[in-house]
Design an enzyme around this catalytic site. Structure first.
Site, short mmCIF file in Angstrom:
data_model
loop_
_atom_site.label_atom_id
_atom_site.label_comp_id
_atom_site.label_asym_id
_atom_site.label_seq_id
_atom_site.Cartn_x
_atom_site.Cartn_y
_atom_site.Cartn_z
N GLY A 181 0.83 -1.21 0.00
CA GLY A 181 0.00 0.00 0.00
C GLY A 181 0.85 1.24 0.00
N ASN A 182 0.24 2.37 0.31
CA ASN A 182 1.01 3.61 0.40
C ASN A 182 0.42 4.48 1.51
OD1 ASN A 182 -1.03 5.52 -0.82
ND2 ASN A 182 -0.79 4.06 -2.51
N ARG A 183 1.05 5.61 1.76
CA ARG A 183 0.72 6.41 2.94
C ARG A 183 -0.43 7.39 2.72
NH1 ARG A 183 4.68 5.90 6.73
NH2 ARG A 183 6.69 5.21 5.96
N SER A 184 -1.09 7.37 1.58
CA SER A 184 -2.14 8.38 1.33
C SER A 184 -3.33 8.18 2.28
CB SER A 184 -2.62 8.26 -0.12
OG SER A 184 -3.69 9.15 -0.31
N ALA A 232 -3.60 7.95 -4.74
CA ALA A 232 -2.25 7.43 -4.95
C ALA A 232 -2.41 5.99 -5.44
CB ALA A 232 -1.45 7.47 -3.66
#
Ligand SMILES: Cc1cc2nc3c(=O)[nH]c(=O)nc-3n(C[C@H](O)[C@H](O)[C@H](O)COP(=O)(O)O)c2cc1C
Length: 428
Positions: free
Chosen positions: A215-218, A288
């Site tokens: 995943g990502n930090r958005s 994102a």
């Protein structure tokens, strides 16, 4: 603005005193309408001295002015804080057995309720059904905070802080276009009235196996603020929401956005955005989106085998959702806007990378923001640069994510209007 502050009978009624002061300090006229139980917690003299207006729960007082009808009819905003389980139940079933519930039936302005009660009361199916009924009728029910309750116990059910209630309530009034003439609250522009927009928000997750993902930090906050801003300006908004942070998801519920599609992976996001984009004037890709995904995601959890290291994860490239939208133009005259979260490196600055990306993607506008070191992801402040499809600088904006969202729409609404004008057939 003329605000009715309803107060029902919970210990948190004392916090409504602070809310009253805040609203008064911002120049609003506030009439407090307590319930009989609320008056056992905080007496009428406190409400009357701080508001400068009478405070009663009675419909049989001041009858010549018909207060049970007049207060609701004359209000620009009704805020109920705290809203007890009992008050939610009476409001949901349409009771009119005191001045506050009568006012709720006659109000045609935005209504915001901030529930506060013990966790068990809040989670009870009856309370949740009442909240769902009220939300379905357009009442903005703020999620209670989690934390210390009346006794030593903790959990969801706590009244949010007065500053937060004031912020949400005034934003709801502003979004509905009813805040005209309020000092310090600008009336929203309606330059997106009649337009259909799609906004993607959040960050995609690509499964490694049924329990793990890349995943990502958005958090999704910037995208959600774009959606709220567009709605306030009159647009019909479809929000494609990928794994929003809990506080951002609560913001979506409070904003009353009608058309929200929850997705998890890039493939799901692509499908949802493209489906909505076929009838959209503007598509804003603020989510994102993962560039890569694991080539294989087994149906069973990958086990740790003692003595044997992990299997490498092979990644494959995801479709470039923004570039595809820019290329396919699913509707004539559609404005396609991308977001690029960049970090500077040895090959160039944030803006250099953003400009190169704008030329590569073929979108009409690219909003470039620097991320990392306390900027961009997860915080409420953002600084962005807007470039056009050839990488030329169009605008810069900074501030809260809502302020950035408003500034981005200033540019996008202009481009959309120019495009519609250029495509219009002149009258004979
Ligand atoms: C000390 C005390 C604290 C209370 N706190 C709450 C509360 O936080 N939330 C709630 O829903 N009810 C609470 N109650 C119960 C309500 O006061 C009761 O349900 C009352 O009928 C609510 O009336 P109203 O909704 O007309 O104000 C509390 C009662 C007492 C005695």
């Amino acid at each position: 603005m003329r605000i009715v502050l309803g107060v029902s009978g919970g210990v948190a009624a004392y916090k409504a005193v602070l809310l009253l002061r805040l609203l008064r300090e911002q120049g609003h006229r506030v009439r407090v309408v307590p319930t009989a139980s609320a008056l056992r917690f905080v007496g009428a003299p406190t409400w009357e001295a701080l508001s400068g207006e009478p405070a009663t729960d009675q419909v049989f007082e001041d009858v010549e002015h018909v207060p049970h009808v007049a207060l609701g009819q004359g209000a620009d905003l009704v805020v109920v804080a705290p809203a007890t389980a009992d008050l939610l139940a009476r409001a949901a079933s349409g009771r009119a057995d005191d001045l506050l519930t009568s006012t709720l039936l006659t109000a045609r302005c935005p209504v915001v309720m901030a529930p506060a009660m013990h966790t068990e009361m809040w989670e009870h199916a009856a309370t949740q059904a009442n909240v769902a009924t009220l939300r379905a009728r357009g009442v903005h029910v703020i999620e209670p905070a989690s934390g210390r309750l009346t006794g030593a116990d903790t959990g969801p059910g706590r009244l949010p802080e007065p500053e937060e209630i004031a912020r949400v309530a005034l934003a709801v009034a502003q979004d509905s276009g009813d805040a005209g003439g309020v000092p310090g609250v600008a009336a929203p522009r309606r330059d997106l009235a009649g337009r259909r927009v799609v906004v993607s928000a959040g960050g995609t997750r690509e499964p490694i196996d049924p329990v793990r993902f890349i995943g990502n930090r958005s958090s999704g906050r910037q995208g959600v603020e774009l959606a709220r801003s567009a709605r306030a300006r009159g647009a019909h908004v479809t929000l494609v929401a990928a794994n929003l942070a809990p506080d951002v998801a609560a913001l979506v519920r409070d904003a009353g956005l009608e058309d929200v599609v929850a997705v998890e992976t890039t493939a799901q996001l692509r499908e949802a955005v493209r489906a909505a984009a076929t009838s959209a004037d503007v598509v804003v890709m603020a989510a994102a989106v993962a560039d890569f995904r694991p080539a294989h995601a087994p149906g069973a959890k990958i086990k740790k085998v003692p003595g044997r290291g992990p299997e490498p994860i092979t990644l494959v490239e995801n479709p470039d959702v923004l570039a595809e939208l820019a290329h396919d133009r699913l509707r004539a005259d559609q404005v396609v806007v991308g977001f690029a979260a960049e970090t500077g490196d040895a090959d160039g600055s944030v803006l250099d990378h953003g400009r190169a990306k704008a030329r590569r993607k073929g979108a009409d506008l690219l909003v470039v923001n620097a991320v990392g070191e306390g900027r961009g992801f997860g915080v409420d402040a953002n600084d962005v640069t807007v470039v056009d499809g050839s990488g030329e600088l169009v605008a810069t904006a900074g501030g809260t994510k809502r302020e950035v969202a408003d500034a981005v729409w200033d540019v996008v609404a202009r481009v959309a209007a120019d495009r519609a004008d250029a495509g219009a057939v002149p009258a004979e």
